[in-house]
Design an enzyme around this catalytic site. Structure first.
Site, PDB file in Angstrom:
ATOM      1  N   GLU A 105     -71.607  28.693  -1.799  1.00 20.93           N
ATOM      2  CA  GLU A 105     -71.154  27.138  -1.973  1.00 20.93           C
ATOM      3  C   GLU A 105     -72.417  26.315  -2.455  1.00 20.93           C
ATOM      4  O   GLU A 105     -72.363  25.580  -3.322  1.00 20.93           O
ATOM      5  CB  GLU A 105     -70.451  26.603  -0.664  1.00 20.93           C
ATOM      6  CG  GLU A 105     -69.217  27.261  -0.451  1.00 20.93           C
ATOM      7  CD  GLU A 105     -68.733  26.846   0.808  1.00 20.93           C
ATOM      8  OE1 GLU A 105     -69.196  27.044   1.932  1.00 20.93           O
ATOM      9  OE2 GLU A 105     -67.587  26.163   0.843  1.00 20.93           O
ATOM     10  N   GLU A 125     -64.894  33.751   4.312  1.00 16.69           N
ATOM     11  CA  GLU A 125     -64.577  33.242   5.477  1.00 16.69           C
ATOM     12  C   GLU A 125     -63.338  33.267   5.903  1.00 16.69           C
ATOM     13  O   GLU A 125     -63.011  33.496   7.077  1.00 16.69           O
ATOM     14  CB  GLU A 125     -64.541  31.591   5.420  1.00 16.69           C
ATOM     15  CG  GLU A 125     -66.120  30.929   4.680  1.00 16.69           C
ATOM     16  CD  GLU A 125     -66.652  31.208   3.526  1.00 16.69           C
ATOM     17  OE1 GLU A 125     -65.997  31.869   2.610  1.00 16.69           O
ATOM     18  OE2 GLU A 125     -67.622  30.650   3.457  1.00 16.69           O
TER      19      GLU A 125
END
Ligand SMILES: NC(=O)c1ccc[n+]([C@@H]2O[C@H](COP(=O)([O-])OP(=O)(O)OC[C@H]3O[C@@H](n4cnc5c(N)ncnc54)[C@H](O)[C@@H]3O)[C@@H](O)[C@H]2O)c1
Length: 697
Positions: A105, A125
């Site tokens: 990210e 995640e």
């Protein structure tokens, strides 16, 4: 601060430095933000490179900070990315080795990205029941396309950088750099230092020619694949926002989805399992730097069901194995099964032919104990009989070299007695594999009274090498897993006596999430195994009441699938379990003899009696020090007994229910005249934690 700053020519280099994988903890984020500010303020700096020291660019969130206020302290990752996006100078992410989660990210927030080949790129995640919470679901679809991105986000699996860079139209990597990554990245940064406007992934468009149809299809697929977990479905929702909403709205949507997932029991269970697995390898009184013994060659005694599977684990890890039997036929049979197992893998394309041959070449067989003298460790897997084990261990004591580790795969016998058959009990340990031993993840490592610490440390490390989840158990009847399952089986029997049918019990437990209820499981494994154990056990423990239904079943010769009939009827060649009239009548007759009037039993009662029986016995096991922590018990049940992962294990499930409630329920069970009131006395540890308002974790 866990990030360093230097200026090379007119390029500032910020290096994340938070071993082992440059997790983006508070200090690292601070370091990064400070570096960005310095570069912004320094007129001599024309561009910035962000990279990672050591073995990773960044593995994402710092797991040490999980759940602590530090994880959210400013600057959080969103704020750092905002600094990059609003800065006036181009920022190049130079990624290598591991670029995952928050690491990816961060890279997606930079203006440019260059990568070393072989970098593992992922948004994992979902494996913790979450989704990327710092823009991953909004930026990745813009960078590599909707379908590619959704596959990565929903699976959490890594993709190699060079593969991603080959995808047509991708905007993730501007360059794959062979050779020195940092030099290449600096050169690239100089090249782009004058370009304006600075490109941002957020400004790209994520499009799909048939968005509605595609997302419907994705939703259906994900619902079928992940039926007990909400996160994958929410990933689809978020990626849909990347296509349909403005960037900022999509970001808000992602944030809300992330936060709501954080509080789901499923995510809590997955995070619990993640930490429990790490915790299981830590033994309170065995420091992590305990020296280990070198295991270059292994011996296995017994080439039966377990011996063969055990040997395969080590062959797979490249460790030579010598297998010993009493007779040539037994060796040939064992060897044949190993071959067949590997050949099936080759046929399915899971194993290459040359790998298969290489593994088989590591295996030798013998009838002669003298051939074991150069082995560094031996694992015994002969018949479950103390007399036989005594002979084997006293012989091993004679022939094995000094310092060799002597292990037993016994599932029920006293490891301290087995150790006493040798003059080196410090070198003796239990390695309790589960069947099939080459498949099942769990390895119960049984620590005897005299087992040396370095022996324990060695076996734990070896277990990791053969890809097992190792949990240490003290010596007791059944160790952790089987001691608990005995209580579960007893409850299953009582439920039948009181009015439930095998199918009702199985269905309730399967709805809870177990792959198979106790009766279907019994039919699969063979009901005669439990019968043999009960014959021995309940002679030793006459005070322990149990239901005779399973014995009655075995007396009818209904051992399960292998005899074509068990708790259920079976049609030849099929595995479907068909409720049996005959069994129903058998149970009915048994009830009448006991004078029990059957009652309707709710699914909730079934699940609670079965699962809480595990919890109560588990609490005793922790209190006695057989397991060093409650989470070890969860690991045993998640990896060895098919306990549903989304429940996190029996002890985690009890925590979720609230221990106060668990105790109240047990007290209700105590009043049932047909159950075992003594057993349902809440274990002292459980009672204490419940009274103090605490949990096992
Ligand atoms: N089968 C399971 O599901 C399971 C699971 C966990 C642990 N265990 C334990 O593993 C051990 C082996 O079980 P198994 O199911 O593989 O049994 P098995 O009967 O399939 O195999 C035992 C093998 O040991 C050989 N053997 C017997 N005595 C020997 C001796 N003195 N020297 C050399 N070889 C000898 C036999 O010929 C046979 O091939 C037992 O202690 C059992 O309790 C079994």
């Amino acid at each position: 601060m866990s990030a360093s700053y230097e200026v090379r020519g007119d390029v500032a280099v910020i290096t994340l430095n938070n071993p082992p994988v440059n997790g983006l903890g508070y200090e690292t984020r601070r370091g990064l933000a400070d570096g960005l500010a310095r570069a912004e303020d320094d007129a001599a700096v024309k561009a910035v490179v962000i990279t990672g020291a050591g073995k990773a660019f960044s593995g994402g969130a710092d797991i040490k900070e999980f759940g602590s206020p530090k994880a959210l302290a400013e600057p959080n990752l969103l704020s750092v990315i905002k600094m990059i996006e609003t800065g006036s100078k181009p920022v190049v992410a130079a990624v290598h080795s591991v670029c995952m989660g928050g690491g990816l990210e961060l890279a997606l927030g930079c203006h440019y990205r260059v990568a070393a080949p072989g970098t593992n790129v992922a948004l994992p995640e979902v494996k913790l029941g979450l989704l990327p919470g710092a823009g991953g679901t909004q930026r990745l679809p813009r960078a590599i396309g909707v379908e590619h991105a959704l596959n990565m986000i929903v699976s959490g699996e890594p993709v190699k950088s060079e593969l991603l860079a080959q995808a047509p139209g991708q905007k993730l990597f501007q360059k794959i750099i062979e050779g020195d990554l940092l030099e290449g990245a600096i050169a690239y940064a100089k090249e782009v230092s004058g370009q304006r406007p600075l490109p941002l992934v957020r400004d790209l468009k994520a499009t799909h020619p048939n968005a509605d149809g595609y997302f419907q299809f994705a939703r259906n697929t994900v619902a079928a694949m992940a039926k007990n977990f909400p996160a994958p479905g929410r990933c689809v929702d978020c990626v849909e926002q990347a296509v349909k909403a403005k960037f900022e709205d999509g970001m808000r949507y992602e944030r809300e989805a992330f936060t709501s997932l954080m509080f789901t029991p499923e995510s809590k269970a997955l995070r619990h399992a993640f930490f429990a697995e790490r915790a299981a390898s830590k033994i309170p009184d065995v420091p992590e730097d305990t020296p280990v013994r070198e295991i270059k060659k292994l011996a296995v005694i017994g080439a039966g069901t377990m011996g063969g599977g055990i040997a395969m684990n080590f062959l797979n890890a490249g460790i030579p194995v010598v297998m010993l039997e009493m007779k040539q036929e037994a060796l040939d049979k064992g060897l044949g099964i190993i071959r067949k197992n590997y050949e099936a893998q080759v046929k399915k394309g899971k194993l290459k032919q040359d790998k298969y041959e290489q593994r088989m070449s590591l295996l030798s067989t013998t009838l002669n104990y003298a051939d074991l003298k150069d082995a560094d460790m031996v694992i015994e897997a002969v018949f479950e009989d103390l007399g036989v084990k005594e002979k084997v261990f006293s012989t091993l004591d004679e022939v094995m070299k000094p310092g060799a580790i002597l292990a037993s795969n016994t599932s029920t016998l006293d490891m301290n007695r087995i150790a006493s058959f040798t003059r080196r009990p410090q070198d003796v340990i239990g390695t309790h594999f589960f069947s099939p031993a080459n498949v099942m993840k769990l390895l119960e490592v049984v620590r005897g009274e005299k087992t040396a610490k370095d022996v324990l440390a060695t076996v734990m490390q070896l277990g990791k090498k053969i890809k097992k989840t190792c949990v240490v158990s003290g010596v007791c009847d059944g160790f952790i897993g089987n001691r608990m399952i005995e209580q579960y089986s007893r409850q299953a029997g009582f439920l039948l006596e009181e009015g439930a049918t095998p199918a009702q019990v199985d269905k309730a437990v399967e709805k809870f999430g177990f792959a198979m209820g106790p009766f279907r499981m019994g039919d699969l494994a063979g009901n005669d195994i439990g019968w043999a154990i009960r014959k021995r056990r309940y002679v030793e423990k006459p005070h322990m009441r149990y239901s005779k239904t399973a014995d009655l079943l075995c007396e009818l010769g209904r051992y399960g699938q292998k005899t074509g009939a068990g708790w259920y009827d079976y049609v030849p060649g099929k595995r479907d379990a068909i409720p049996s009239k005959l069994v129903e009548e058998m149970i009915d007759k048994h009830r009448r003899e006991l004078g029990i009037t059957p009652r309707k039993i709710s699914d909730e009662e079934i699940v609670h009696r079965l699962v809480y029986s595990l919890v109560n016995e588990g609490a005793k096991i922790v209190e006695e020090g057989i397991a060093s922590k409650a989470s070890d018990i969860d690991m045993v049940y998640l990896t060895g007994y098919g306990f549903p992962l989304h429940r996190g294990g029996p002890m985690c499930y009890a925590d979720t229910q609230g221990l106060f409630n668990v105790v109240q329920t047990m007290k209700r069970f105590q009043k049932n005249p047909h159950d075992d009131a003594t057993f349902w006395e809440p274990a002292p540890l459980l009672a204490r934690l419940a009274a103090e308002g605490k949990s096992f974790s």
